[in-house]
Scaffold this motif. Sequence first.
Motif, PDB file in Angstrom:
ATOM      1  N   ALA A 268       0.818  -1.213   0.000  1.00  0.00           N
ATOM      2  CA  ALA A 268       0.000   0.000   0.000  1.00  0.00           C
ATOM      3  C   ALA A 268       0.852   1.264   0.000  1.00  0.00           C
ATOM      4  CB  ALA A 268      -0.938  -0.001   1.211  1.00  0.00           C
ATOM      5  N   LEU A 269       1.970   1.235   0.746  1.00  0.00           N
ATOM      6  CA  LEU A 269       2.830   2.415   0.840  1.00  0.00           C
ATOM      7  C   LEU A 269       3.366   2.833  -0.529  1.00  0.00           C
ATOM      8  CD1 LEU A 269       4.321   4.234   3.132  1.00  0.00           C
ATOM      9  CD2 LEU A 269       6.296   2.845   2.538  1.00  0.00           C
ATOM     10  N   GLU A 270       3.882   1.847  -1.271  1.00  0.00           N
ATOM     11  CA  GLU A 270       4.423   2.154  -2.604  1.00  0.00           C
ATOM     12  C   GLU A 270       3.318   2.683  -3.518  1.00  0.00           C
ATOM     13  OE1 GLU A 270       5.763  -0.363  -0.846  1.00  0.00           O
ATOM     14  OE2 GLU A 270       7.755   0.557  -0.813  1.00  0.00           O
ATOM     15  N   ALA A 271       2.151   2.013  -3.467  1.00  0.00           N
ATOM     16  CA  ALA A 271       1.038   2.440  -4.330  1.00  0.00           C
ATOM     17  C   ALA A 271       0.623   3.871  -3.976  1.00  0.00           C
ATOM     18  CB  ALA A 271      -0.140   1.482  -4.174  1.00  0.00           C
TER      19      ALA A 271
ATOM     20  N   ALA B 121      -6.456   4.718   4.400  1.00  0.00           N
ATOM     21  CA  ALA B 121      -6.699   5.904   3.572  1.00  0.00           C
ATOM     22  C   ALA B 121      -6.914   5.492   2.117  1.00  0.00           C
ATOM     23  CB  ALA B 121      -5.527   6.870   3.680  1.00  0.00           C
ATOM     24  N   MET B 122      -6.100   4.551   1.638  1.00  0.00           N
ATOM     25  CA  MET B 122      -6.242   4.076   0.258  1.00  0.00           C
ATOM     26  C   MET B 122      -7.598   3.400   0.058  1.00  0.00           C
ATOM     27  SD  MET B 122      -3.571   4.733  -1.677  1.00  0.00           S
ATOM     28  CE  MET B 122      -2.945   3.496  -2.829  1.00  0.00           C
ATOM     29  N   ALA B 123      -8.114   2.757   1.113  1.00  0.00           N
ATOM     30  CA  ALA B 123      -9.408   2.073   1.021  1.00  0.00           C
ATOM     31  C   ALA B 123     -10.572   3.018   1.308  1.00  0.00           C
ATOM     32  CB  ALA B 123      -9.434   0.897   1.997  1.00  0.00           C
ATOM     33  N   GLY B 124     -10.285   4.232   1.752  1.00  0.00           N
ATOM     34  CA  GLY B 124     -11.338   5.217   2.002  1.00  0.00           C
ATOM     35  C   GLY B 124     -12.195   4.920   3.223  1.00  0.00           C
ATOM     36  N   ILE B 125     -11.650   4.147   4.165  1.00  0.00           N
ATOM     37  CA  ILE B 125     -12.452   3.746   5.326  1.00  0.00           C
ATOM     38  C   ILE B 125     -12.020   4.524   6.574  1.00  0.00           C
ATOM     39  CG2 ILE B 125     -13.052   1.471   4.439  1.00  0.00           C
ATOM     40  CD1 ILE B 125     -10.740   0.290   5.986  1.00  0.00           C
ATOM     41  N   PRO B 126     -12.918   4.615   7.579  1.00  0.00           N
ATOM     42  CA  PRO B 126     -12.606   5.444   8.741  1.00  0.00           C
ATOM     43  C   PRO B 126     -11.621   4.784   9.693  1.00  0.00           C
ATOM     44  CG  PRO B 126     -14.757   4.416   9.032  1.00  0.00           C
ATOM     45  CD  PRO B 126     -14.280   4.043   7.654  1.00  0.00           C
ATOM     46  N   ALA B 127     -10.815   5.613  10.348  1.00  0.00           N
ATOM     47  CA  ALA B 127      -9.835   5.113  11.319  1.00  0.00           C
ATOM     48  C   ALA B 127      -9.575   6.216  12.331  1.00  0.00           C
ATOM     49  CB  ALA B 127      -8.551   4.711  10.618  1.00  0.00           C
ATOM     50  N   LEU B 128      -9.386   5.800  13.571  1.00  0.00           N
ATOM     51  CA  LEU B 128      -9.224   6.762  14.664  1.00  0.00           C
ATOM     52  C   LEU B 128      -7.965   6.455  15.451  1.00  0.00           C
ATOM     53  CD1 LEU B 128     -11.851   8.227  16.973  1.00  0.00           C
ATOM     54  CD2 LEU B 128     -10.260   6.680  18.080  1.00  0.00           C
ATOM     55  N   SER B 129      -7.287   7.506  15.880  1.00  0.00           N
ATOM     56  CA  SER B 129      -6.115   7.349  16.732  1.00  0.00           C
ATOM     57  C   SER B 129      -6.479   7.747  18.155  1.00  0.00           C
ATOM     58  CB  SER B 129      -4.983   8.237  16.210  1.00  0.00           C
ATOM     59  OG  SER B 129      -3.893   8.210  17.107  1.00  0.00           O
TER      60      SER B 129
ATOM     61  N   ARG C  97      -4.480  -0.466  -5.223  1.00  0.00           N
ATOM     62  CA  ARG C  97      -5.496   0.144  -4.373  1.00  0.00           C
ATOM     63  C   ARG C  97      -6.741  -0.754  -4.273  1.00  0.00           C
ATOM     64  NH1 ARG C  97      -7.403   6.493  -4.749  1.00  0.00           N
ATOM     65  NH2 ARG C  97      -8.320   6.485  -2.665  1.00  0.00           N
ATOM     66  N   THR C  98      -7.089  -1.376  -5.392  1.00  0.00           N
ATOM     67  CA  THR C  98      -8.214  -2.322  -5.397  1.00  0.00           C
ATOM     68  C   THR C  98      -7.927  -3.484  -4.456  1.00  0.00           C
ATOM     69  OG1 THR C  98      -8.630  -1.735  -7.700  1.00  0.00           O
ATOM     70  CG2 THR C  98      -9.645  -3.782  -6.890  1.00  0.00           C
ATOM     71  N   LEU C  99      -6.697  -4.022  -4.521  1.00  0.00           N
ATOM     72  CA  LEU C  99      -6.343  -5.166  -3.670  1.00  0.00           C
ATOM     73  C   LEU C  99      -6.368  -4.792  -2.186  1.00  0.00           C
ATOM     74  CD1 LEU C  99      -3.367  -6.665  -5.728  1.00  0.00           C
ATOM     75  CD2 LEU C  99      -5.749  -7.431  -5.692  1.00  0.00           C
ATOM     76  N   VAL C 100      -5.902  -3.585  -1.891  1.00  0.00           N
ATOM     77  CA  VAL C 100      -5.881  -3.124  -0.495  1.00  0.00           C
ATOM     78  C   VAL C 100      -7.317  -3.013   0.026  1.00  0.00           C
ATOM     79  CG1 VAL C 100      -5.307  -1.151   1.003  1.00  0.00           C
ATOM     80  CG2 VAL C 100      -3.663  -1.934  -0.724  1.00  0.00           C
ATOM     81  N   ARG C 101      -8.200  -2.470  -0.802  1.00  0.00           N
ATOM     82  CA  ARG C 101      -9.614  -2.337  -0.413  1.00  0.00           C
ATOM     83  C   ARG C 101     -10.237  -3.713  -0.185  1.00  0.00           C
ATOM     84  NH1 ARG C 101     -13.131  -0.328  -5.017  1.00  0.00           N
ATOM     85  NH2 ARG C 101     -13.406  -2.571  -5.217  1.00  0.00           N
TER      86      ARG C 101
ATOM     87  N   LEU D  94      -1.056  -8.423 -11.391  1.00  0.00           N
ATOM     88  CA  LEU D  94      -2.128  -7.423 -11.446  1.00  0.00           C
ATOM     89  C   LEU D  94      -2.933  -7.506 -12.740  1.00  0.00           C
ATOM     90  CD1 LEU D  94      -0.036  -4.420 -10.041  1.00  0.00           C
ATOM     91  CD2 LEU D  94      -1.789  -5.712  -8.804  1.00  0.00           C
ATOM     92  N   GLU D  95      -2.630  -8.539 -13.530  1.00  0.00           N
ATOM     93  CA  GLU D  95      -3.224  -8.682 -14.857  1.00  0.00           C
ATOM     94  C   GLU D  95      -4.759  -8.516 -14.836  1.00  0.00           C
ATOM     95  OE1 GLU D  95      -1.211  -8.971 -17.425  1.00  0.00           O
ATOM     96  OE2 GLU D  95      -2.872  -8.952 -18.871  1.00  0.00           O
ATOM     97  N   ASP D  96      -5.425  -9.239 -13.946  1.00  0.00           N
ATOM     98  CA  ASP D  96      -6.892  -9.235 -13.957  1.00  0.00           C
ATOM     99  C   ASP D  96      -7.520  -8.347 -12.891  1.00  0.00           C
ATOM    100  OD1 ASP D  96      -6.895 -11.083 -16.057  1.00  0.00           O
ATOM    101  OD2 ASP D  96      -6.565 -12.736 -14.639  1.00  0.00           O
ATOM    102  N   VAL D  97      -6.710  -7.464 -12.302  1.00  0.00           N
ATOM    103  CA  VAL D  97      -7.248  -6.576 -11.261  1.00  0.00           C
ATOM    104  C   VAL D  97      -7.736  -5.285 -11.907  1.00  0.00           C
ATOM    105  CG1 VAL D  97      -6.707  -5.339  -9.116  1.00  0.00           C
ATOM    106  CG2 VAL D  97      -5.602  -7.535  -9.613  1.00  0.00           C
ATOM    107  N   SER D  98      -8.943  -4.860 -11.558  1.00  0.00           N
ATOM    108  CA  SER D  98      -9.418  -3.597 -12.126  1.00  0.00           C
ATOM    109  C   SER D  98      -8.920  -2.440 -11.254  1.00  0.00           C
ATOM    110  CB  SER D  98     -10.942  -3.594 -12.209  1.00  0.00           C
ATOM    111  OG  SER D  98     -11.478  -3.751 -10.926  1.00  0.00           O
ATOM    112  N   PRO D  99      -8.562  -1.314 -11.895  1.00  0.00           N
ATOM    113  CA  PRO D  99      -7.999  -0.197 -11.132  1.00  0.00           C
ATOM    114  C   PRO D  99      -9.063   0.563 -10.332  1.00  0.00           C
ATOM    115  CG  PRO D  99      -8.134   0.368 -13.457  1.00  0.00           C
ATOM    116  CD  PRO D  99      -8.592  -1.052 -13.346  1.00  0.00           C
ATOM    117  N   THR D 100      -8.694   1.078  -9.178  1.00  0.00           N
ATOM    118  CA  THR D 100      -9.554   1.967  -8.398  1.00  0.00           C
ATOM    119  C   THR D 100      -9.007   3.373  -8.544  1.00  0.00           C
ATOM    120  OG1 THR D 100     -10.045   0.231  -6.795  1.00  0.00           O
ATOM    121  CG2 THR D 100     -10.396   2.489  -6.058  1.00  0.00           C
ATOM    122  N   SER D 101      -9.707   4.203  -9.320  1.00  0.00           N
ATOM    123  CA  SER D 101      -9.210   5.572  -9.504  1.00  0.00           C
ATOM    124  C   SER D 101      -9.759   6.464  -8.408  1.00  0.00           C
ATOM    125  CB  SER D 101      -9.610   6.118 -10.869  1.00  0.00           C
ATOM    126  OG  SER D 101     -11.015   6.192 -10.944  1.00  0.00           O
TER     127      SER D 101
END
Lengths: 495, 103
Positions: free
Chosen positions: A309-312, A436-444, A386-390, B48-55
């Motif tokens: 996620a960091l690199e993305a 943050a990449m997944a757009g979900i809430p988080a609290l510290s 980002r999709t995979l992280v979500r 990542l071939e079959d992963v759809s992007p999240t913009s």
Amino acid sequence: MNLRDFRNFTIRDYQDLFAKGELVPRELLTIFLERIREVDSLLHAFLFVNEDRAFARAQKLEEEGRDRSVCPPLWGIPIAIKDNICTLGIPTTCASRILEGYIPPYNATVIERLEAAGAIILGKTNMDEFAMGSSTENSAYGPTRNPFDLERVPGGSSGGSAAALASLEAPLALGSDTGGSVRQPAAFCGIVGLRPTYGRVSRYGLVSFASSLDQIGPMARTVEDTITLFEIISGRDERDSTCAPYPPFSRAEIPQEEEVRKMIIGLPREYFSEGVDSRIVGTIEEVLKGLEKEGLTIREVSLPHTSYALEAYYIVAPSEASSNLARYDGVLYGLREGGEGTLQDMYFRTRTSGFGAEVKRRILLGTYSLSSGYYDAYYLKGMKVRTLVRQDFERAFQECHLLITPVSPVFPFFLGERTKNPYEMYLADVFTIPSAMAGIPALSLNCGYVDNLPVGLQIIAGPFQEGVLFGLALFLEQMLSLPLPLPEIGQQRRS
Amino acid sequence: MPGHVSLEEVRKIAQLAKLSFSEEELTRFFQDISDIIAHFEKLNELDLEDVSPTSHISWSQPPMNPDEPVDWQGSDLVLKHAPCAAGRYFIVPKVVEKEEKLS
């Protein structure tokens, strides 16, 4: 009344004093202004103190009187605002030279809502330039220092807001969180900070850094006050098309204590790996034992794409930033470096002189990621990760209600310790970026102290599950019963 | 070749981003950016071939607003705080050079 009396106050306690006539807004404001005069030359949490306007506003509130039947929730309460949130008539610089002297012609939606709720804008807080950083050292106006130890950073980018709360220069604050900028400084300063679900708070009037990630977040000394602030600033806004068309957050969404005791808490094993300070892990493990004693179930889960996620993020966020920051060209607002030559010359001179090193680095990085020939190799790949992280989070929340993790792998570091190597600074956000990449809430939330430095615990929830998140946060706060911060500023200097 | 940015590429990108650097600065930024981009190589471990992007993350249906103009009174303030304005216009340096041919 003096400042020390307020150490354990919530907004309700101030309101009680107002209601009893034992305190008036001007008096309260004066106490905080005096506190700022006393300690801000050491901390540098504020870039601008809104003294005259705030005083006039407090006086106006007093003259109008406090209507007990419909008293707005923040009546007479001063609030500190991160300097990337537009305030009508009040300078808004993003801690950048390129916006030096910029005075917004409008209020952000959150500011309108705060004022409608009776709040008084106390001032604008220091930050990393354009919110790019994790230590507030990237401010063009000099760094903020950590109230617990002036040799250490307060975190960032909302370091000014966090330091102001911990030192009780302000009872409430707003920050913004793109990759962890509310939560990491909250952890470093021992206060509470929420990154809401993407779209739950309007971004209208928040200066854009990475639009698909930016969210304004409430910051406070207690969970209770964080909830109060979130109720006011959340909810639909026609002026931000990415703002969800839902009503504001309501306390009715918070589960009762007996529901909290039945919760299953997930521990993502990737967040308790070797790179995390063992004293941070130890402190959080003690808290988890306490929760188990109270009847909650703790279950290990996996978020396998965490380390990607960091690199993305450092592809996606700079790409969006390079596009968003193209608007600073010396034409419409802010700095212009005029002189001889063409329009192009003026663009180059203005941007070269107005932006600091980290902002330039990210603009270059983003321009590269988006440039012809590299788009597929970087930006597209970043969006796919980002999709995979979500999806990781979606799977985890099928097994548990909430996740608990550290906010930061390290304690507040020393000023200058991480500025030489940009990537090392980026690693400070490794546990705040995935949500943050997944757009979900988080609290510290502060969950303990080691050698007089606070330890931040992060609670992560599914989208729009802030109510569930607050349920656990309130429960934890009560269970831990930690003293609220009020460090002796400047007394901790080592010899 | 991705992951191996060259000094010349950084020079070109700086031009695109309208930033000027001394040779010394350019070398420093080139080193920083090379380091960071080298870390991006880690993403090649993933299929990542079959992963759809999240913009854009949207957990809700974006609302549709009526397309109606709204009266806004702030334009005087906008011009007042502009670096250089006259009347209702922003003033900028000359855009087209005299000798430049317009095609």
